[in-house]
Design an enzyme around this catalytic site. Sequence first.
Site, PDB file in Angstrom:
ATOM      1  N   CYS A 132      -5.224   4.420  -2.626  1.00  0.00           N
ATOM      2  CA  CYS A 132      -3.986   3.904  -3.207  1.00  0.00           C
ATOM      3  C   CYS A 132      -2.822   3.945  -2.225  1.00  0.00           C
ATOM      4  O   CYS A 132      -1.744   3.428  -2.520  1.00  0.00           O
ATOM      5  CB  CYS A 132      -3.637   4.672  -4.480  1.00  0.00           C
ATOM      6  SG  CYS A 132      -4.897   4.470  -5.754  1.00  0.00           S
TER       7      CYS A 132
ATOM      8  N   HIS B  92       0.447  -1.374 -10.488  1.00  0.00           N
ATOM      9  CA  HIS B  92      -0.181  -0.709  -9.360  1.00  0.00           C
ATOM     10  C   HIS B  92      -1.366  -1.505  -8.810  1.00  0.00           C
ATOM     11  O   HIS B  92      -2.520  -1.150  -9.011  1.00  0.00           O
ATOM     12  CB  HIS B  92      -0.629   0.694  -9.778  1.00  0.00           C
ATOM     13  CG  HIS B  92      -1.200   1.525  -8.670  1.00  0.00           C
ATOM     14  ND1 HIS B  92      -0.917   1.323  -7.340  1.00  0.00           N
ATOM     15  CD2 HIS B  92      -2.057   2.589  -8.706  1.00  0.00           C
ATOM     16  CE1 HIS B  92      -1.571   2.206  -6.606  1.00  0.00           C
ATOM     17  NE2 HIS B  92      -2.268   2.991  -7.409  1.00  0.00           N
TER      18      HIS B  92
END
Lengths: 482, 402
Positions: free
Chosen positions: B85, B340
């Site tokens: 991430c 995200h």
Amino acid sequence: MPGLIAYGAHVPYHRLARADVAATLGTPPGRGTRAVAGYDEDTTSMAVEAARAALTRDGLRSRVGQLFLATAAPAYLDKTNATAVHAALRLDEHVLAVDMAGSVRSGLGALVTAARSAVPTLAVLSDLRTGLPGGNDEIAGGDGAAAFVFGGHRNGAPVIAELLAHDTVSDEILERWRLPGARTSRVWEERFAEDIYVSLADKALSAALDQAGLDRAAIDHLVVSGLHARACTAVRRAAGARPEAVTPDLTATIGNAGTAQPGLLLADVLDRAAPGETIALVVLGDGAGVLLLRTTDALPAHRAARPVAAQIAAGSAPMPYATYLTWRGLLDREPPRRPDPEPPYAPPAHRRTAWKYGFVAARCEKCGTRQLPPDRVCASCRSVDAMTDEPMEQVRGTVATFTVDRLAHTPSPPMLVVVVDYDGGGRFRCQLTDATEADAVIGARVEMTFRRTVTAAGVHNYFWKARPVRPAENVEGGETAV
Amino acid sequence: MSSHGIRDRVAIVGMGCTPFGEHWTRSADDLLVDAVGDAVTSAGVTLDDIDAFWFGTQASGVSGLTLSRALRLPCKPVTRVENMCATGSEALRNACYAVASGAYDVAMAVGVEKLKDSGMSGLSGTAIPGAGDDSRGEITAPANFSLLAPAYAAKYGLSDEEMKDVITRIAWKNHVNGARNPRAQFRKEVPLERIRSAPIIAGMLGVFDCSGVSDGSAAAIVVRAEDAYKYTDKPVFVKALSFVAGPADGLLDPQYDFTTFPEVVASAQEAYRQAGITDPRAELALAEVHDCFTPTELVLMEDLGFAERGQAWKDVSSGAFDLDGSLPVNPDGGLKAFGHPIGASGLRMMFEAWLQLRGEAPPERTVKSVAEGRSLALTHNLGGGPGECVSFVSVVGSELTD
């Protein structure tokens, strides 16, 4: 002196109430419960648990010379299932490990073969019984496993029950059968085989008693096992044993575990028999077989760590019938919107057999830190290639933190996940099984159990999970290393 | 050996960021073409002016070809990077170092991710054999980060209800901020009670405790600091770039207590050292942090030095990190409300720092701290989970240090 040197049983945690089946399907009400293998159990994993229960005594594992896994519900065909049990038990690679798979009678076969063997032999009987919804096989069936080590004549291990005699008769009889691939078995009209079985049992029992020079009044525990319930009842009545010697089967609470039933019933008798008592184990199915055993003074000190009765008592509250059907693949439920689980890859699984099947971690020779899974570099002092094997299957631990994963792919959502800190050091994150959400709390005590985590792309993935330590079964295993 | 940092040696002179969300009608290619186009427009250059590219995606493509093909780049160096991430931040870090080294005059960092095409709930991740023995078992991202909540509550004496109140407030705050952001995936304020009573996903986390699964892309153009004013009147100078991959021993070591990310502490301390920051709560104008799940943001407040150990839950409750608080955190809505898309998130955080430090954020969510004289912003981006993660911290500023 040949005979039995160890035994153990595994009764799954879950129960299904027969009344719930009847209520769901509108069939006549049934009484009692049956044991149900967890969604993460199969005959291989249950066999491991039973064998672990049998092999807690120090040094016993290193004595075992061969292993037979008997089941009518093998997890795999072609591929040997006994080798997974062998790996989980960390037996020496020269130990023969083979299946006796297919027929319910293979349980008798494994017992008799082990009893006759020249080398100490582990016979594991494991079965998972399924019938069509509402049918007698589903309602009367049960799941479980039992393990027995015969030997003692070569290596001085204390014999807990001498083998006095045994006999088998074989008969080709179309009484119960199942085509390969079929989910459930078929049975002929029940009364057809009843008299035949009474006659077969009488022949085998007479032959065994004659060999031993005993009469029927000498039997202190008559155990009759078989899937033909009417015949079992008739044999119990006709066997000529003293009425108080006739042991009840356990079908009211855990059902009939088929291949494993003679093992579970024998283990239950051994849990409570006094020294010097005679046990007659009669097994019906495609013939009859009899083992005559006499318990020794060594029995009380060497009973199984987890008595069958305690495992029955520790069973769960009955599960919903719909959950049972789902676990058995009889109710096709909507999967989560998640990627399909990955199967294990053969080469890394093979490279890591000791870890994956044996739960063997590592301890750093330089700083003493325990590490799960084992790796080459120490997580504490970063020493390289300075690790020794650290078997962990008997080590208990405490939950450090936990979660309940409602999104994860599991046959029984939600997935319970715990971070376990082991007594003596080491930490591992794994699933919590045989448990409810209330069991997942910081500080909970857990022990390890061998499970089938998932079946993906036709491959079973076996690994270890944590399960709550339950008071009724709270017996510390003795063996920590082989 | 030591880390030297590149304070004030490079500047960001152009940025682009697509709206994040469910882009059913657009591909990853479409999204990165948009973000790259906005970035070059922003800097007043063309793609021909870019000397090299660092392209970040976790699973929406492999190799530099994913970018060069989409843009039809004429034989330029394109490096694909991946760090879970933190992938977008990693692309930016590499582009900055490439310019600072003198190897290139103008570099671009691009991040993209297309998650919604998979049809999966939450992050589906990629099929990585790993150890291959499959002994870890699957644990979903929300479950992984939810491990923080009971541990934090137990350590600092919060009841489950108090802990739920704290994380609920974090979600509420980020939704308030996202509602003021035209690029955010979720643009509605959500009442506290609705957040609190939402269906549970994992542990204590309800659906509103989880970041938005979305598609999106963001891009930045990096040049030498001395060249920055050729491109823009308001460059953003890089003060610190700090990245660590942890030893991943938290799931092995009983000493780790699931109330901190040691990797974040390490990368933050290094970033503050590079930037010369001693009191981040007082010196920073804003922080964009990796609020993948609400307990993560709570723990980050302590790991980044914004709150004392065991005190962040009080600061959260008192509104210290609200848009009008003493240190606004995630004024753009964060991963929670902005969304995200893995490979783009690190650059999206920088995009918010870019807007706020340049005074270009919409008035309804402009932080007061910039007008009050603060000129530094922090972005924090992590990948992995409690016990084993990678962590990135940057500090950027609108002024050169004397």
